[in-house]
Design an enzyme around this catalytic site. Structure first.
Site, PDB file in Angstrom:
ATOM      1  N   SER A  99       0.827  -1.202   0.000  1.00  0.00           N
ATOM      2  CA  SER A  99       0.000   0.000   0.000  1.00  0.00           C
ATOM      3  C   SER A  99       0.863   1.254   0.000  1.00  0.00           C
ATOM      4  O   SER A  99       0.600   2.209  -0.751  1.00  0.00           O
ATOM      5  CB  SER A  99      -0.930   0.013   1.216  1.00  0.00           C
ATOM      6  OG  SER A  99      -1.892  -1.024   1.149  1.00  0.00           O
ATOM      7  N   ALA A 159      -4.887  -0.242  -2.495  1.00  0.00           N
ATOM      8  CA  ALA A 159      -4.094   0.186  -1.341  1.00  0.00           C
ATOM      9  C   ALA A 159      -5.015   0.578  -0.194  1.00  0.00           C
ATOM     10  O   ALA A 159      -6.071   1.182  -0.403  1.00  0.00           O
ATOM     11  CB  ALA A 159      -3.202   1.366  -1.727  1.00  0.00           C
ATOM     12  N   LYS A 160      -4.603   0.229   1.020  1.00  0.00           N
ATOM     13  CA  LYS A 160      -5.394   0.559   2.215  1.00  0.00           C
ATOM     14  C   LYS A 160      -4.891   1.909   2.743  1.00  0.00           C
ATOM     15  O   LYS A 160      -4.029   1.984   3.618  1.00  0.00           O
ATOM     16  CB  LYS A 160      -5.240  -0.554   3.249  1.00  0.00           C
ATOM     17  CG  LYS A 160      -6.337  -0.601   4.301  1.00  0.00           C
ATOM     18  CD  LYS A 160      -6.236  -1.874   5.122  1.00  0.00           C
ATOM     19  CE  LYS A 160      -7.260  -1.917   6.249  1.00  0.00           C
ATOM     20  NZ  LYS A 160      -8.636  -2.103   5.754  1.00  0.00           N
ATOM     21  N   VAL A 161      -5.438   2.967   2.173  1.00  0.00           N
ATOM     22  CA  VAL A 161      -4.963   4.333   2.406  1.00  0.00           C
ATOM     23  C   VAL A 161      -5.898   5.053   3.372  1.00  0.00           C
ATOM     24  O   VAL A 161      -7.127   4.937   3.269  1.00  0.00           O
ATOM     25  CB  VAL A 161      -4.901   5.106   1.068  1.00  0.00           C
ATOM     26  CG1 VAL A 161      -4.444   6.545   1.285  1.00  0.00           C
ATOM     27  CG2 VAL A 161      -3.971   4.389   0.096  1.00  0.00           C
ATOM     28  N   TYR A 210     -10.899   6.269   3.430  1.00  0.00           N
ATOM     29  CA  TYR A 210     -11.965   5.872   4.339  1.00  0.00           C
ATOM     30  C   TYR A 210     -12.943   6.992   4.663  1.00  0.00           C
ATOM     31  O   TYR A 210     -13.935   6.759   5.360  1.00  0.00           O
ATOM     32  CB  TYR A 210     -11.364   5.234   5.597  1.00  0.00           C
ATOM     33  CG  TYR A 210     -10.970   3.800   5.299  1.00  0.00           C
ATOM     34  CD1 TYR A 210     -11.773   2.744   5.693  1.00  0.00           C
ATOM     35  CD2 TYR A 210      -9.842   3.517   4.536  1.00  0.00           C
ATOM     36  CE1 TYR A 210     -11.456   1.433   5.362  1.00  0.00           C
ATOM     37  CE2 TYR A 210      -9.514   2.215   4.196  1.00  0.00           C
ATOM     38  CZ  TYR A 210     -10.323   1.180   4.614  1.00  0.00           C
ATOM     39  OH  TYR A 210     -10.021  -0.112   4.274  1.00  0.00           O
TER      40      TYR A 210
END
Length: 296
Positions: A64, A152-154, A158
């Site tokens: 990520s 990607a866990k950005v 969120y």
């Protein structure tokens, strides 16, 4: 809720008290959401504490960061070891672990000057509870894959999830379901979706969703159980004629879905493939090979 005066976190190679640490108010991560994170779970087993698929989670954290041009000069194996030590120092077994890679002060939209890593942990039950969920199809859609790095866990991604969740709850539902920018079923604000029809599982294909580690685990379990799974692009009407459905994710684990908007799934949850996978998953996460025997 998350820490007290004795809670320790891991910060750039050291274990320090959470209550005595601080962050800079000029951080790129705070101002622009320019950071990456992970959600990992630890479980109590007969042999001690086991962190489920810890290496895969830290590898995704690394991926990520690299996808959005954040330097990642941390060793994945060392981070796994640090996680076990953090749990031991805090006397935690069943716990949620949150690693966060965040950037130093920088008010420009350029690459970060310096990067830090923090790992914290706390006791946390299933994120979405243990009752079947009533979902609302959100008016918000997932970002277009050409606008951000969907895989990607950005941190900043969120905001989309927060908007969708709050909209659903404000209308009396438990959680949201988001479509992608082309109108196909995507995922929940923090979980992947599976649904069942005539003994076959269906799940949205990669490309417009986060490639969940729990999602991958469900695919592995389904294969072992001999359950056929079809991945693809599905219209909402396909879901609204399904027999049952469930969300899955590290925080949520596996949780059944009662309804989507006005459509209630006809198959009793106890008779569904999702319930079998839920039971399988509960056993699997407590059988990881590497465990830590807590001594505190």
């Amino acid at each position: 809720m998350y820490y007290n005066n004795e809670t320790l976190i891991y910060l750039n190679g050291k274990f320090v008290k959470a209550s005595e640490t601080s962050t800079d108010l000029y951080s790129q991560t705070l101002h622009y959401g320019y950071g990456v994170f992970e959600g990992i779970r630890a479980y109590a087993t007969e042999n001690g504490t086991s962190v489920f698929k810890s290496k895969q989670h830290y590898q995704r954290l690394k991926n990520s960061a690299e996808l959005i041009n954040i330097p990642f000069n941390f060793d994945v194996d060392q981070l796994v070891e640090a996680t076990y030590e953090l749990l031991e120092r805090n006397n935690l077994s069943d716990a949620y672990v949150r690693p966060l890679v965040f950037c130093d002060p920088n008010m420009s939209l350029s690459r970060p000057n310096n990067v830090s890593i923090m790992i914290c942990a706390w006791e946390w039950g299933a994120y979405l509870g243990d009752k079947q969920l009533r979902l609302k199809v959100s008016s918000y859609c997932r970002p277009h894959p050409k606008s951000v790095k969907i895989e990607a866990k950005v941190c900043g991604h969120y905001v989309n999830s927060i908007l969708a969740t709050n909209e659903a709850k404000d209308q009396g539902f438990d959680e949201a379901l988001l479509l992608d920018s082309d109108g196909f079923i995507a995922e929940g604000p923090g979980a992947n979706l599976f649904f069942e029809k005539d003994g076959v599982l269906f799940t949205p294909q990669l490309g417009n969703i986060l490639p969940g580690i729990t999602r991958a685990t469900v695919l592995e379990m389904a294969q072992k159980l001999g359950v056929e799974v079809k991945q693809g692009q599905f219209q909402l009407k396909k879901l609204q004629s399904a027999d049952s459905a469930f969300y899955c994710g590290t925080a949520a684990e596996i949780i059944g879905i009662e309804s989507v908007d006005d459509y209630k799934f006809p198959l009793d949850w106890s008779d569904s493939i999702g319930k079998k996978l839920q039971n399988y998953y509960s056993e699997l996460v407590r059988k990881s090979e590497k465990v830590l025997t807590t001594t505190h």
